[in-house]
Design a protein around this motif. Structure first.
Motif, PDB file in Angstrom:
ATOM      1  N   UNK A  57       0.812  -1.224   0.000  1.00 21.76           N
ATOM      2  CA  UNK A  57       0.000   0.000   0.000  1.00 21.76           C
ATOM      3  C   UNK A  57       0.843   1.271   0.000  1.00 21.76           C
ATOM      4  N   UNK A  58       2.168   1.152  -0.109  1.00 24.02           N
ATOM      5  CA  UNK A  58       3.055   2.321  -0.051  1.00 24.02           C
ATOM      6  C   UNK A  58       3.023   3.104  -1.357  1.00 24.02           C
ATOM      7  N   UNK A  59       3.473   4.331  -1.290  1.00 24.52           N
ATOM      8  CA  UNK A  59       3.570   5.216  -2.448  1.00 24.52           C
ATOM      9  C   UNK A  59       4.991   5.770  -2.546  1.00 24.52           C
ATOM     10  N   UNK A  60       5.379   6.095  -3.755  1.00 23.89           N
ATOM     11  CA  UNK A  60       6.675   6.718  -4.021  1.00 23.89           C
ATOM     12  C   UNK A  60       6.408   7.985  -4.835  1.00 23.89           C
ATOM     13  N   UNK A  61       7.159   9.046  -4.575  1.00 24.71           N
ATOM     14  CA  UNK A  61       7.048  10.272  -5.350  1.00 24.71           C
ATOM     15  C   UNK A  61       7.876  10.107  -6.621  1.00 24.71           C
ATOM     16  N   UNK A  62       7.252  10.393  -7.767  1.00 23.79           N
ATOM     17  CA  UNK A  62       7.905  10.254  -9.060  1.00 23.79           C
ATOM     18  C   UNK A  62       7.837  11.597  -9.784  1.00 23.79           C
ATOM     19  N   UNK A  63       8.966  12.054 -10.293  1.00 23.59           N
ATOM     20  CA  UNK A  63       9.006  13.251 -11.121  1.00 23.59           C
ATOM     21  C   UNK A  63       8.984  12.785 -12.558  1.00 23.59           C
ATOM     22  N   UNK A  64       8.026  13.286 -13.327  1.00 22.97           N
ATOM     23  CA  UNK A  64       7.805  12.741 -14.666  1.00 22.97           C
ATOM     24  C   UNK A  64       8.671  13.373 -15.760  1.00 22.97           C
ATOM     25  N   UNK A  65       9.680  14.129 -15.407  1.00 21.03           N
ATOM     26  CA  UNK A  65      10.552  14.731 -16.409  1.00 21.03           C
ATOM     27  C   UNK A  65      10.175  16.161 -16.748  1.00 21.03           C
ATOM     28  N   UNK A  68       5.952  18.246 -13.146  1.00 19.79           N
ATOM     29  CA  UNK A  68       4.919  17.536 -12.410  1.00 19.79           C
ATOM     30  C   UNK A  68       5.503  16.400 -11.582  1.00 19.79           C
ATOM     31  N   UNK A  69       4.931  16.221 -10.422  1.00 15.02           N
ATOM     32  CA  UNK A  69       5.266  15.068  -9.597  1.00 15.02           C
ATOM     33  C   UNK A  69       3.984  14.302  -9.324  1.00 15.02           C
ATOM     34  N   UNK A  70       4.130  13.015  -9.104  1.00 17.36           N
ATOM     35  CA  UNK A  70       2.954  12.197  -8.816  1.00 17.36           C
ATOM     36  C   UNK A  70       3.360  11.079  -7.870  1.00 17.36           C
ATOM     37  N   UNK A  71       2.369  10.437  -7.308  1.00 11.95           N
ATOM     38  CA  UNK A  71       2.610   9.276  -6.459  1.00 11.95           C
ATOM     39  C   UNK A  71       2.436   8.015  -7.288  1.00 11.95           C
ATOM     40  N   UNK A  72       3.328   7.072  -7.085  1.00 12.80           N
ATOM     41  CA  UNK A  72       3.233   5.785  -7.767  1.00 12.80           C
ATOM     42  C   UNK A  72       3.229   4.688  -6.710  1.00 12.80           C
TER      43      UNK A  72
END
Length: 84
Positions: A57-65, A68-72
């Motif tokens: 159930x964990x999330x990681x912060x991802x920067x899409x280049x 914008x950042x999102x949780x994955x």
């Protein structure tokens, strides 16, 4: 390259010693490692940590280049070490 130079072990031992000095007394520490990070998992196991469970159930912060950042979603392994 600083891997395998002993810095990680020294830092981890310093953290564990700090936890031992907390009041009230603490006799265990926990950490999480992403399931895909075999190198980190082996490191903590070599230092005496044991797997408790996997948490999907964990999330990681991802920067899409861009900006914008999102949780994955990511699965992490919870590890514990008894200090006493």
């Amino acid at each position: 390259e600083y891997r395998r130079s002993g810095i990680g072990v020294a830092l981890l031992k310093a953290c564990e010693e700090s936890v031992r000095s907390w009041v009230p007394f603490h006799d265990e520490v926990f950490t999480q490692v992403e399931v895909e990070n075999d190198r980190a998992l082996r490191f903590f196991e070599r230092c005496g940590y044991q797997k408790l469970f996997e948490d999907s159930t964990c999330k990681r912060i991802v920067i899409d280049g861009t900006i914008f950042i999102k949780e994955a979603p990511v699965t992490k392994i919870m590890l514990r070490k008894k200090l006493s």
